[in-house]
Design an enzyme around this catalytic site. Sequence first.
Site, mmCIF file in Angstrom:
data_model
loop_
_atom_site.group_PDB
_atom_site.id
_atom_site.type_symbol
_atom_site.label_atom_id
_atom_site.label_comp_id
_atom_site.label_asym_id
_atom_site.label_seq_id
_atom_site.Cartn_x
_atom_site.Cartn_y
_atom_site.Cartn_z
ATOM 1 N N SER A 8 43.771 44.358 -38.749
ATOM 2 C CA SER A 8 44.867 44.243 -37.172
ATOM 3 C C SER A 8 44.360 43.647 -36.292
ATOM 4 C CB SER A 8 46.395 45.015 -37.168
ATOM 5 O OG SER A 8 47.092 45.542 -36.289
ATOM 6 N N HIS A 33 45.403 39.969 -39.287
ATOM 7 C CA HIS A 33 46.755 40.866 -38.809
ATOM 8 C C HIS A 33 47.407 40.451 -37.329
ATOM 9 C CE1 HIS A 33 50.099 42.608 -40.902
ATOM 10 N NE2 HIS A 33 50.293 43.740 -39.884
ATOM 11 N N ASP A 35 50.565 41.477 -35.316
ATOM 12 C CA ASP A 35 51.432 41.880 -35.332
ATOM 13 C C ASP A 35 52.372 41.769 -34.115
ATOM 14 O OD1 ASP A 35 50.930 43.514 -37.344
ATOM 15 O OD2 ASP A 35 49.314 44.900 -35.833
ATOM 16 N N MET A 37 55.310 41.961 -31.778
ATOM 17 C CA MET A 37 56.646 43.407 -31.902
ATOM 18 C C MET A 37 57.297 43.362 -30.372
ATOM 19 S SD MET A 37 54.979 46.106 -32.161
ATOM 20 C CE MET A 37 53.789 47.025 -33.752
ATOM 21 N N HIS A 66 52.589 38.874 -39.001
ATOM 22 C CA HIS A 66 53.789 40.098 -38.927
ATOM 23 C C HIS A 66 54.938 40.149 -38.673
ATOM 24 C CE1 HIS A 66 54.276 45.223 -39.631
ATOM 25 N NE2 HIS A 66 55.650 44.310 -39.828
ATOM 26 N N MET A 68 57.254 41.728 -36.408
ATOM 27 C CA MET A 68 58.648 43.225 -35.939
ATOM 28 C C MET A 68 59.518 42.899 -34.854
ATOM 29 S SD MET A 68 55.826 45.891 -36.318
ATOM 30 C CE MET A 68 54.553 44.512 -36.192
ATOM 31 N N MET A 137 55.457 48.745 -45.321
ATOM 32 C CA MET A 137 54.582 49.520 -44.029
ATOM 33 C C MET A 137 54.781 51.229 -44.679
ATOM 34 S SD MET A 137 54.904 47.600 -41.994
ATOM 35 C CE MET A 137 54.392 49.242 -40.686
ATOM 36 N N ASP A 175 50.773 48.289 -45.150
ATOM 37 C CA ASP A 175 49.784 48.188 -43.139
ATOM 38 C C ASP A 175 50.430 49.695 -43.232
ATOM 39 O OD1 ASP A 175 50.315 47.155 -40.665
ATOM 40 O OD2 ASP A 175 51.345 46.131 -40.875
HETATM 41 C C1 DX5 Z 1 52.638 48.686 -36.872
HETATM 42 C C2 DX5 Z 1 51.718 47.539 -37.268
HETATM 43 C C3 DX5 Z 1 49.824 47.459 -38.112
HETATM 44 C C4 DX5 Z 1 49.083 48.455 -36.804
HETATM 45 C C5 DX5 Z 1 48.376 49.229 -38.163
HETATM 46 O O1 DX5 Z 1 53.171 48.658 -36.778
HETATM 47 O O2 DX5 Z 1 52.160 46.289 -38.236
HETATM 48 O O3 DX5 Z 1 49.332 46.226 -38.571
HETATM 49 O O4 DX5 Z 1 48.052 47.730 -36.538
HETATM 50 O O5 DX5 Z 1 47.509 49.793 -37.399
HETATM 51 P P1 DX5 Z 1 46.711 51.222 -38.420
HETATM 52 O O6 DX5 Z 1 46.332 50.227 -39.398
HETATM 53 O O7 DX5 Z 1 45.625 51.591 -37.100
HETATM 54 O O8 DX5 Z 1 47.656 51.799 -38.711
HETATM 55 ZN ZN ZN Z 2 51.833 44.764 -39.307
#
Ligand code: DX5
Ligand code: ZN
Length: 223
Positions: A8, A33, A35, A37, A66, A68, A137, A175
């Site tokens: 990620s 990956h 993310d 947000m 992904h 969010m 998650m 994740d």
């Molecule tokens: C969290 C994200 C993850 C995050 C995981 O909200 O969806 O993808 O980057 O990070 P680690 O592996 O550090 O928990």
């Molecule tokens: Zn993620």
Amino acid sequence: MNHLVAPSILSANFANLEDDIHMLNKSTADWIHVDVMDGLFVPNISFGFPVIAAVKNFTKKPLDVHLMIEKPERYIKEFKEVGANGITVHYEACTHLHRTVQSIKEVGCKAGVALNPHTPVALLEDIIEDLDLVLIMSVNPGFGGQKFIEQTYHKIHQLKKMALERNPDLLIEIDGGVSIHNSLALLKAGANVLVAGNAVFSAQDPIHTIAELKKISPDIIHA
Ligand code: DX5
Ligand code: ZN
């Protein structure tokens, strides 16, 4: 199938993202990956279209996006256009999840649904056959580097059981808080895609860590 590893880039160095993408290109990572947000669905804001387009410019690895974000159905076409290969939306963020999943498939992306830690796997019963991927998650979404929630194993077992009966090709992605220490147990429980942010980017040698995550095999009997 052999499992996939998806580092990620939430934990990458945003002041020098190009270097980190080159590192991932040289590594055995299967996907990148990504993310996204929005500061509403989760308390954090990460990055959007221009950053994803820039990442896409420097890599041929598939982008596993992904979302969010609230009402992700507003932006499916745009995420496809900046380079998403897979798009995962949150169960909790979609009123018309079935329609959103179909629209992800219509643009030619793998369609995924993510479940927050409190959301039961059983809620996927009437949509599991339409999905390419389910993301469980294993932390509350919003931040990298959080502690893995142990209840996740139970959810993976339940999802694996449902997948074997109804959608044997389903990808089960985990994740949050994934590391060298829990990956074997996750794979044994039924996971087949491992996301890792902190475990990769805070490692001394990220390429080595990715190789280690890739090498773990649930079939090898460890002495
Ligand atoms: C969290 C994200 C993850 C995050 C995981 O909200 O969806 O993808 O980057 O990070 P680690 O592996 O550090 O928990
Ligand atoms: Zn993620």
